[in-house]
Enzyme design. Structure first.
Site, PDB file in Angstrom:
ATOM      1  N   CYS A 157      -7.497  30.304  21.261  1.00 39.80           N
ATOM      2  CA  CYS A 157      -7.029  29.595  22.464  1.00 39.80           C
ATOM      3  C   CYS A 157      -7.444  30.391  23.704  1.00 39.80           C
ATOM      4  CB  CYS A 157      -5.516  29.419  22.413  1.00 39.80           C
ATOM      5  SG  CYS A 157      -4.956  28.375  21.067  1.00 39.80           S
ATOM      6  N   SER A 184      -6.844  25.976  25.674  1.00 39.42           N
ATOM      7  CA  SER A 184      -5.651  25.177  25.407  1.00 39.42           C
ATOM      8  C   SER A 184      -4.429  26.074  25.480  1.00 39.42           C
ATOM      9  CB  SER A 184      -5.767  24.551  24.012  1.00 39.42           C
ATOM     10  OG  SER A 184      -4.563  23.938  23.610  1.00 39.42           O
ATOM     11  N   ASP A 186       0.029  25.886  25.033  1.00 39.92           N
ATOM     12  CA  ASP A 186       1.398  25.386  24.922  1.00 39.92           C
ATOM     13  C   ASP A 186       2.176  26.126  26.012  1.00 39.92           C
ATOM     14  OD1 ASP A 186       4.085  25.123  24.282  1.00 39.92           O
ATOM     15  OD2 ASP A 186       3.830  25.494  22.140  1.00 39.92           O
ATOM     16  N   HIS A 224      -0.554  22.079  28.508  1.00 41.39           N
ATOM     17  CA  HIS A 224       0.273  20.970  28.026  1.00 41.39           C
ATOM     18  C   HIS A 224       1.702  21.380  27.700  1.00 41.39           C
ATOM     19  CE1 HIS A 224      -1.978  22.674  24.539  1.00 41.39           C
ATOM     20  NE2 HIS A 224      -0.767  22.667  23.998  1.00 41.39           N
ATOM     21  N   TYR A 226       4.649  20.012  25.111  1.00 38.53           N
ATOM     22  CA  TYR A 226       4.885  19.138  23.958  1.00 38.53           C
ATOM     23  C   TYR A 226       6.075  18.203  24.190  1.00 38.53           C
ATOM     24  CZ  TYR A 226       1.469  21.409  20.953  1.00 38.53           C
ATOM     25  OH  TYR A 226       0.309  21.857  20.408  1.00 38.53           O
ATOM     26  N   ALA A 280       4.924  23.765  17.519  1.00 37.39           N
ATOM     27  CA  ALA A 280       4.000  22.854  16.862  1.00 37.39           C
ATOM     28  C   ALA A 280       2.892  23.649  16.199  1.00 37.39           C
ATOM     29  CB  ALA A 280       3.405  21.884  17.886  1.00 37.39           C
TER      30      ALA A 280
END
Length: 281
Positions: A157, A184, A186, A224, A226, A280
């Site tokens: 990531c 990416s 979280d 992002h 979740y 996740a």
């Protein structure tokens, strides 16, 4: 309010208010119960932190400095891909029966490459250039190695660091700046964790290369939140905040490979209560 709190709150608010949803789309991550893990996302989030002014740790909830540093050193110093060598259990979900995460993260940092100056891995090359060619525009690492992706249990990531050295007017030493590129993230689970890790790294490298710390820039392609994290984020960013703590790094360490997680600490760190966050996978 710490500056890191402000950045985090503004980023989360922007994602929640202006982001786009992946609900109903084909997504890889899932929850422990097997349900698809959808997100609200923003493309191309860029956050800047001046490490001279403040250490970028949030006070909304605790970010565990020593655990974050331990993982950073596992990758950058030990160049390891065995979760048994890591104090925390954050990588267990991606490890095989032997504890390996495959040819990912620390494995890639330990691969030696041929340079004009000889064989070096990426970490040693960064340190060599910072000491010998500080104004080079080629001081960077990259662990997103396509030929090895099929042997990685998780694609990287946070995959690239670019270092850039400047000379500020009237100062006797150079200043070390850096950019972390992340494909990416979280945001609730990992944003400040990664910021803290790579801020520590800049402090460590600056110290061993006899430089001042400068700016740290964090570039996230897909930032992002979740679906099951949304109420947690809403509660978190509404909390009261505290002033940023003071960061301490052991001034006696002059060799990057001598640092341990106990060579960094925070003075006056206040923070809100912890929350339980489903992850996740």
């Amino acid at each position: 309010m710490s500056y890191a709190d402000k950045v985090f709150i503004d980023m989360c608010r922007d994602i929640l208010d202006n982001g786009c949803s992946t609900e109903g789309e084909k997504v890889r991550p899932h929850w422990e119960d097997g349900a698809s893990a959808y997100t609200i996302k923003k493309f191309g989030v860029v956050n800047r932190y001046d490490l001279r002014k403040e250490f970028p740790i949030i006070t909304l909830r605790k970010t565990a400095l020593k655990s974050a540093t331990d993982e950073l050193l596992w990758i950058w110093q030990k160049k390891c891909n065995d979760v048994n060598e890591l104090s925390s259990r954050i990588w267990d979900a991606w490890a095989d029966e032997t504890g390996s995460i495959g040819k990912a993260y620390g494995y890639q940092m330990g691969v030696k490459h041929q340079y004009k100056e000889g064989m070096m891995d990426q970490v040693d090359r960064v340190i060599f250039d910072l000491k010998n060619n500080p104004f080079s525009r080629r001081i960077m690492t990259n662990i997103y190695v396509h030929q090895d992706l099929h042997e990685m249990n998780l694609y990287p990531c946070a995959y690239s660091m670019t270092f850039n050295v400047t000379q500020r007017k009237g100062e006797d030493k150079l200043t070390l700046n850096a950019i972390l590129n992340q494909r990416s993230q979280d945001v609730l689970t990992a944003n400040n964790w990664n910021v803290v890790q790579y801020a520590v790294l800049v402090h460590m490298l600056a110290q061993v290369c006899d430089m001042y710390v400068g700016e740290f820039m964090h570039v996230i392609a897909d930032a992002h939140i979740y679906d099951r994290h949304i109420p947690l984020v809403e509660e978190l960013i509404a909390r009261p905040t505290f002033d940023a703590p003071k960061f301490w790094i052991n001034p006696e360490i002059k060799d990057f490979y001598q640092f341990t997680k106990d060579d960094v600490k925070l003075e006056g760190y206040q923070f809100g209560e912890q929350i339980t966050i489903p992850v996740a996978i």
